[in-house]
Design an enzyme around this catalytic site. Structure first.
Site, PDB file in Angstrom:
ATOM      1  CE  LYS A   8      -0.324   3.174   4.486  1.00  0.00           C
ATOM      2  NZ  LYS A   8      -0.051   3.205   6.000  1.00  0.00           N
ATOM      3  CG  HIS A  23      -5.712   1.870   5.012  1.00  0.00           C
ATOM      4  ND1 HIS A  23      -5.178   2.815   5.734  1.00  0.00           N
ATOM      5  CD2 HIS A  23      -4.912   0.911   5.208  1.00  0.00           C
ATOM      6  CE1 HIS A  23      -4.039   2.587   6.174  1.00  0.00           C
ATOM      7  NE2 HIS A  23      -3.796   1.541   5.729  1.00  0.00           N
ATOM      8  N   GLY A  83       2.330   2.204  10.715  1.00  0.00           N
ATOM      9  CA  GLY A  83       3.205   3.123  10.835  1.00  0.00           C
ATOM     10  C   GLY A  83       4.115   3.625  11.852  1.00  0.00           C
ATOM     11  CG  ASN A 116      -1.898   1.163   1.622  1.00  0.00           C
ATOM     12  OD1 ASN A 116      -1.793   1.961   0.355  1.00  0.00           O
ATOM     13  ND2 ASN A 116      -2.416   1.288   2.520  1.00  0.00           N
ATOM     14  CD  GLU A 127      -3.429  -2.613   7.028  1.00  0.00           C
ATOM     15  OE1 GLU A 127      -2.439  -2.710   6.736  1.00  0.00           O
ATOM     16  OE2 GLU A 127      -4.239  -1.541   6.818  1.00  0.00           O
ATOM     17  CB  SER A 182       5.134  -1.887  12.051  1.00  0.00           C
ATOM     18  OG  SER A 182       4.695  -0.612  12.064  1.00  0.00           O
ATOM     19  CD  GLU A 229      -2.771   5.403   6.582  1.00  0.00           C
ATOM     20  OE1 GLU A 229      -2.697   5.489   5.389  1.00  0.00           O
ATOM     21  OE2 GLU A 229      -1.948   5.034   7.467  1.00  0.00           O
TER      22      GLU A 229
HETATM   23  P1  PGA Z   1       2.894   0.224   7.607  1.00  0.00           P
HETATM   24  O1  PGA Z   1       1.390   0.566   6.957  1.00  0.00           O
HETATM   25  O2  PGA Z   1       3.305  -1.219   6.848  1.00  0.00           O
HETATM   26  O3  PGA Z   1       3.802   1.323   7.120  1.00  0.00           O
HETATM   27  O4  PGA Z   1       2.587   0.028   9.105  1.00  0.00           O
HETATM   28  C1  PGA Z   1       0.625  -0.729   6.889  1.00  0.00           C
HETATM   29  C2  PGA Z   1      -0.681  -0.116   6.118  1.00  0.00           C
HETATM   30  O5  PGA Z   1      -1.245   0.880   6.519  1.00  0.00           O
HETATM   31  O6  PGA Z   1      -1.256  -0.635   5.252  1.00  0.00           O
END
Ligand code: PGA
Length: 251
Positions: A11, A96, A174, A9, A168, A214, A98
């Site tokens: 982003k 997601h 992140g 992803n 997630e 992560s 976000e």
């Molecule tokens: P990350 O993000 O691996 O940077 O923690 C995962 C995601 O948001 O799908």
């Protein structure tokens, strides 16, 4: 046998030139990845068509990070399912965290997006996950259950073949903090049980459930070794070809 999937992803990262470099590096090392691992990348809207063109001779799939629930109309700034399909995209990430937290996407809205996507035969990666507060209050399973019941469990059993679920935990996205492999396994097993209770165990056994939050080359192997974890949805680490492919080689 469930499909093993590693999805990047990206982003709101990578302009066109940066994406072309990244795709070039990934393609150069593709031979190292086992054929039974399905790779997917989710670039920004503007990069979907060049990504599709660049990857059409490979077995890497392209996904959008979002889409609008309506077919077309006066929705300034939005992108429809037909627009995605028109540039070769057959997969979309929905829900997601976000999108849920920053853009206020509710379970009810996500249910509409799910319907629109499935009606047009798109494959969905449906994301669920609890915030830290819910985890601390031991409400994490309840929260994920509600997200699934309100956003996804209205679909017909036959549509589950077009669905992948990504768990997630928001506190792990992140942040550098990963759920332990045991925490991931616990939730993945719970999700599978919820699907078995709502539909049947054949569907629950077939659906791929990805872990996200992560994931790095250093922790992917242990997470993917868990019996109900079928791969990962990777944010930060998917922006480096070496790391992304190392994760894809962690089964
Ligand atoms: P990350 O993000 O691996 O940077 O923690 C995962 C995601 O948001 O799908």
């Amino acid at each position: 046998m469930r499909t093993k999937i590693v999805a990047g992803n990206w982003k709101m990262n990578c302009d066109l030139a940066e994406m072309e470099d990244l795709l070039g590096e990934i393609k150069n090392q593709l031979d190292s990845v086992s054929n039974d691992v399905h790779l997917m990348v989710a670039p920004s809207f503007t990069n979907l068509y060049p990504a599709f063109q660049s990857l059409r001779e490979t077995n890497i799939h392209v996904a959008a990070q979002n889409m609008h629930q309506e077919q077309n109309g006066a929705f300034t700034g939005e992108v429809s399912v037909e627009m995605l399909k028109g540039v070769g995209v057959k997969n979309v990430i929905l829900g997601h965290s976000e999108r849920r937290s920053i853009f206020h996407e509710t379970n009810a809205l996500l249910a509409e997006k799910v319907n629109t996507a499935l009606a047009k035969k798109m494959n969905i990666i449906f994301c669920v996950g609890e915030e830290l507060k819910s985890r601390k209050e031991a409400k994490h399973i309840e929260v994920v259950k509600e997200q699934l019941e309100k956003g996804l469990f209205h679909i017909k059993a036959e549509n589950f073949k077009n669905v992948v679920i990504a768990y997630e935990p928001v506190w792990a996205i992140g942040t550098g903090e990963t759920a332990t492999p045991e925490q991931a396994q616990e939730m993945h097993a719970e999700i599978r049980k919820m699907i078995a209770d709502q539909y049947n165990s054949a569907i629950a056994d077939e659906v791929s459930i990805l872990y996200g939050g992560s994931v790095k080359p250093a922790n992917a192997k242990e997470i993917f070794s868990k019996k109900d974890v079928d791969g990962g949805l990777i944010g930060g680490a998917s922006l480096k070809a070496d790391d992304f492919l190392a994760i894809a080689n962690s089964f």
